[in-house]
Write a protein that holds these residues in place. Sequence first.
Motif, PDB file in Angstrom:
ATOM      1  N   ALA A  50       2.916 -10.312 -20.518  1.00 14.97           N
ATOM      2  CA  ALA A  50       1.627  -9.909 -20.087  1.00 14.97           C
ATOM      3  C   ALA A  50       1.068 -10.244 -19.072  1.00 14.97           C
ATOM      4  CB  ALA A  50       0.702 -10.762 -21.381  1.00 14.97           C
ATOM      5  N   VAL A  51       1.593 -11.570 -18.323  1.00 14.86           N
ATOM      6  CA  VAL A  51       1.085 -11.687 -16.976  1.00 14.86           C
ATOM      7  C   VAL A  51       1.629 -10.838 -15.801  1.00 14.86           C
ATOM      8  CG1 VAL A  51       1.788 -13.452 -15.149  1.00 14.86           C
ATOM      9  CG2 VAL A  51       1.002 -14.300 -17.560  1.00 14.86           C
ATOM     10  N   ASN A  52       2.876 -10.320 -16.231  1.00 15.09           N
ATOM     11  CA  ASN A  52       3.356  -9.453 -15.360  1.00 15.09           C
ATOM     12  C   ASN A  52       2.560  -7.999 -15.421  1.00 15.09           C
ATOM     13  OD1 ASN A  52       5.330 -11.065 -14.092  1.00 15.09           O
ATOM     14  ND2 ASN A  52       6.915 -10.528 -15.838  1.00 15.09           N
ATOM     15  N   GLN A  53       2.285  -7.579 -16.533  1.00 17.59           N
ATOM     16  CA  GLN A  53       1.461  -6.423 -16.706  1.00 17.59           C
ATOM     17  C   GLN A  53       0.017  -6.553 -16.126  1.00 17.59           C
ATOM     18  OE1 GLN A  53       0.987  -5.722 -20.813  1.00 17.59           O
ATOM     19  NE2 GLN A  53       2.999  -5.100 -21.071  1.00 17.59           N
ATOM     20  N   LEU A  54      -0.522  -7.860 -15.981  1.00 18.08           N
ATOM     21  CA  LEU A  54      -1.818  -7.977 -15.229  1.00 18.08           C
ATOM     22  C   LEU A  54      -1.621  -8.201 -13.898  1.00 18.08           C
ATOM     23  CD1 LEU A  54      -3.132 -10.954 -17.884  1.00 18.08           C
ATOM     24  CD2 LEU A  54      -4.043  -8.405 -17.644  1.00 18.08           C
ATOM     25  N   LYS A  55      -0.590  -8.414 -13.292  1.00 17.73           N
ATOM     26  CA  LYS A  55      -0.183  -8.416 -12.103  1.00 17.73           C
ATOM     27  C   LYS A  55      -0.475  -6.821 -11.330  1.00 17.73           C
ATOM     28  CE  LYS A  55       2.131 -12.800 -11.553  1.00 17.73           C
ATOM     29  NZ  LYS A  55       3.556 -13.383 -11.070  1.00 17.73           N
ATOM     30  N   ALA A  56       0.395  -6.329 -12.338  1.00 20.28           N
ATOM     31  CA  ALA A  56       0.543  -4.731 -12.101  1.00 20.28           C
ATOM     32  C   ALA A  56      -0.986  -4.103 -12.043  1.00 20.28           C
ATOM     33  CB  ALA A  56       1.448  -4.023 -12.919  1.00 20.28           C
ATOM     34  N   LEU A  57      -1.653  -4.558 -12.961  1.00 25.30           N
ATOM     35  CA  LEU A  57      -3.073  -4.128 -13.090  1.00 25.30           C
ATOM     36  C   LEU A  57      -3.856  -4.619 -11.709  1.00 25.30           C
ATOM     37  CD1 LEU A  57      -4.066  -4.259 -16.796  1.00 25.30           C
ATOM     38  CD2 LEU A  57      -3.554  -2.307 -15.437  1.00 25.30           C
ATOM     39  N   TYR A  58      -3.722  -5.824 -11.635  1.00 24.36           N
ATOM     40  CA  TYR A  58      -4.550  -5.992 -10.215  1.00 24.36           C
ATOM     41  C   TYR A  58      -4.088  -5.239  -9.153  1.00 24.36           C
ATOM     42  CZ  TYR A  58      -5.656  -9.129  -6.335  1.00 24.36           C
ATOM     43  OH  TYR A  58      -6.430  -9.663  -5.136  1.00 24.36           O
ATOM     44  N   ASP A  59      -2.988  -4.955  -8.661  1.00 22.55           N
ATOM     45  CA  ASP A  59      -2.513  -4.363  -7.655  1.00 22.55           C
ATOM     46  C   ASP A  59      -3.093  -2.879  -7.601  1.00 22.55           C
ATOM     47  OD1 ASP A  59      -0.922  -6.287  -6.961  1.00 22.55           O
ATOM     48  OD2 ASP A  59       0.994  -5.651  -7.669  1.00 22.55           O
ATOM     49  N   LYS A  60      -3.188  -2.129  -8.930  1.00 19.16           N
ATOM     50  CA  LYS A  60      -3.633  -0.830  -9.178  1.00 19.16           C
ATOM     51  C   LYS A  60      -5.384  -0.814  -8.867  1.00 19.16           C
ATOM     52  CE  LYS A  60      -3.693   3.165 -12.443  1.00 19.16           C
ATOM     53  NZ  LYS A  60      -5.031   3.391 -12.356  1.00 19.16           N
ATOM     54  N   ALA A  61      -5.770  -1.965  -9.212  1.00 21.78           N
ATOM     55  CA  ALA A  61      -7.213  -2.070  -9.194  1.00 21.78           C
ATOM     56  C   ALA A  61      -7.556  -2.432  -7.711  1.00 21.78           C
ATOM     57  CB  ALA A  61      -7.788  -3.220 -10.083  1.00 21.78           C
ATOM     58  N   LEU A  62      -6.808  -3.236  -7.187  1.00 20.31           N
ATOM     59  CA  LEU A  62      -7.046  -3.434  -5.419  1.00 20.31           C
ATOM     60  C   LEU A  62      -7.295  -2.356  -4.807  1.00 20.31           C
ATOM     61  CD1 LEU A  62      -7.405  -5.979  -3.725  1.00 20.31           C
ATOM     62  CD2 LEU A  62      -4.746  -5.859  -3.489  1.00 20.31           C
ATOM     63  N   ALA A  63      -5.983  -1.230  -5.212  1.00 20.49           N
ATOM     64  CA  ALA A  63      -6.188  -0.071  -4.406  1.00 20.49           C
ATOM     65  C   ALA A  63      -7.293   0.832  -4.737  1.00 20.49           C
ATOM     66  CB  ALA A  63      -4.592   0.652  -4.687  1.00 20.49           C
ATOM     67  N   GLU A  64      -7.575   1.131  -5.938  1.00 22.14           N
ATOM     68  CA  GLU A  64      -8.853   1.840  -6.438  1.00 22.14           C
ATOM     69  C   GLU A  64     -10.071   1.355  -6.280  1.00 22.14           C
ATOM     70  OE1 GLU A  64      -7.719   2.923 -10.274  1.00 22.14           O
ATOM     71  OE2 GLU A  64      -6.073   4.359  -9.526  1.00 22.14           O
ATOM     72  N   VAL A  65     -10.538  -0.017  -6.638  1.00 24.01           N
ATOM     73  CA  VAL A  65     -11.864  -0.396  -6.689  1.00 24.01           C
ATOM     74  C   VAL A  65     -11.918  -1.574  -5.946  1.00 24.01           C
ATOM     75  CG1 VAL A  65     -12.366   0.763  -8.842  1.00 24.01           C
ATOM     76  CG2 VAL A  65     -11.135  -1.658  -8.941  1.00 24.01           C
TER      77      VAL A  65
END
Length: 552
Positions: A50-65
């Motif tokens: 779950a932590v690894n999934q959240l890290k990936a989400l962080y990277d995606k959000a960082l690029a988009e928003v």
Amino acid sequence: MKVYNGKSVFGGIAIGKISVYNKEQQQIERYHVEDAAAEVERFMRAKETAVNQLKALYDKALAEVGEANAMIFEVHQMMLDDLDYNDSITNMIETQKVNSEYAVGVTADNFAQMFSSMDDDYMKERAADVKDISERLVTVLSGGNGEGNKFSEPVIILADDLAPSETVQLDKDKVLAFVTRQGSSNSHTAILARTMSIPALIGVDVETDGAYNGVKAVVNGFTGEFIIEPDQETEQKMEEKRQEELEKKVLLQQMKGQGNVTLDGQTINLYANIGNVEDVASVLQNDAGGIGLFRSEFLYLESNDYPTEEEQFAKYRQVVETMHGKKVIIRTLDIGADKQVDYFNMDKEENPALGYRAIRICLDRKEIFRTQLRALFRASAFGKLSIMFPMIISVNEVREIKKMVEEVKAELKEQGIAYSDDVELGIMIETPASVMISDMLAKEVDFFSIGTNDLTQYTLAIDRQNPKLDPIYDPHHLAVLRMIKTVVDNAHANGIWAGICGELGADPELTETFLAMGLDELSVSPSLILGLRKAIRSTDVSKVKEEVLAKF
């Protein structure tokens, strides 16, 4: 045709088919486990995933928003590592010998209930975060991938609610809008929606059982209407409105990234006026150079009691961090007159616009003011923050403010609390008195910001709240414009800058005049930035300056 009403989170018109969002929820069953240690280990592996999934989400959000909006996924990672949260789950597994899914589900309910019962709105929002991370854990434990729904065509998403992680995972190219039954305008999801420019409604009392899957609908983010199976006339009107908005956006988008430079090379700063943290998304979306007016009084107006230092600090910090080093000018508490706050227990006044308001309250109730100053200077460590003080009429007021500022900085230093030494201090020029002594005031501060709304009413002796006087309320009055020029001249003569943060700054009839006067900054509503930039870039000040200044 069915029409439902909700609260708009972000404006715009969307027309398309509805897709009811299905959460990856698993039916949680309780069952006995023989090897509690092995079950705890299974929980720990799921948590790592779950932590690894959240890290990936962080990277995606960082690029988009952007970083500030992506921070929620770092917060979720920290919540997954929270000692109390983890102890509750592992203790339940070990003492009751139950499966991880059940232990996570029970812990989530307990923690969410605890947060929901708190008085603080910020803490109440944490209930949704606990549910979000817990649902992610249960999904992983049950073999799900946590990737959410996929859409084959652009759709209007209809859901009971959307967690931040679900919103970020949406393919922006496949989302026309979203509509939810629940949610709050201050939630992370709402903030993300505004940043991503997705039309959105919350609090819409509509069925989400799947009956409307594939049905055509209209989302009107301007009025808060959700129209299911619109008739031909309604759909045509909405399509025309949508096309109008698209054409405006396309035209103005050409101004993004362009300088605020006139044809003859004069530069002016274009900043935005905002009332709360949520407005920052619009500031960034409209490419403002900074925030010229953050109306801090809305923190007080929206609260049932005095906002604490921590509450204010959190808001100010969020704004300066989100602006990524761009200037943020926060106006200190400006209540009184037409902005009354019940818990201040102020006496009724015959002439409140001329009464106990703004800096007069702050210098009288110093503990309230000191709390705000501490929060502001603490936030200054996280970005480029400036502070301005409203309703100034004397040099002594400014000196008393500066004395308090130094006391607050000394306190913070003694306590080992970080703050920036590079904080500009400015004042609002909104009274004839401050105009007439602006040469003296300029020696005490770093900048002037002219509040044209109040300056006009005080100069003309016209209550701007009185509709009977609208025919003679003239913000273009020569007396007002001469005062503005006097302030600019006195500012420049003493080496400081001057701007306008009142509504007059966005008046297209005065753009040439303000440029000719040499104003350094105009701060207006975010949505007016690109249009004003276009007007500036098409002006040749050298051709109009002599004629304009001859009027003064």
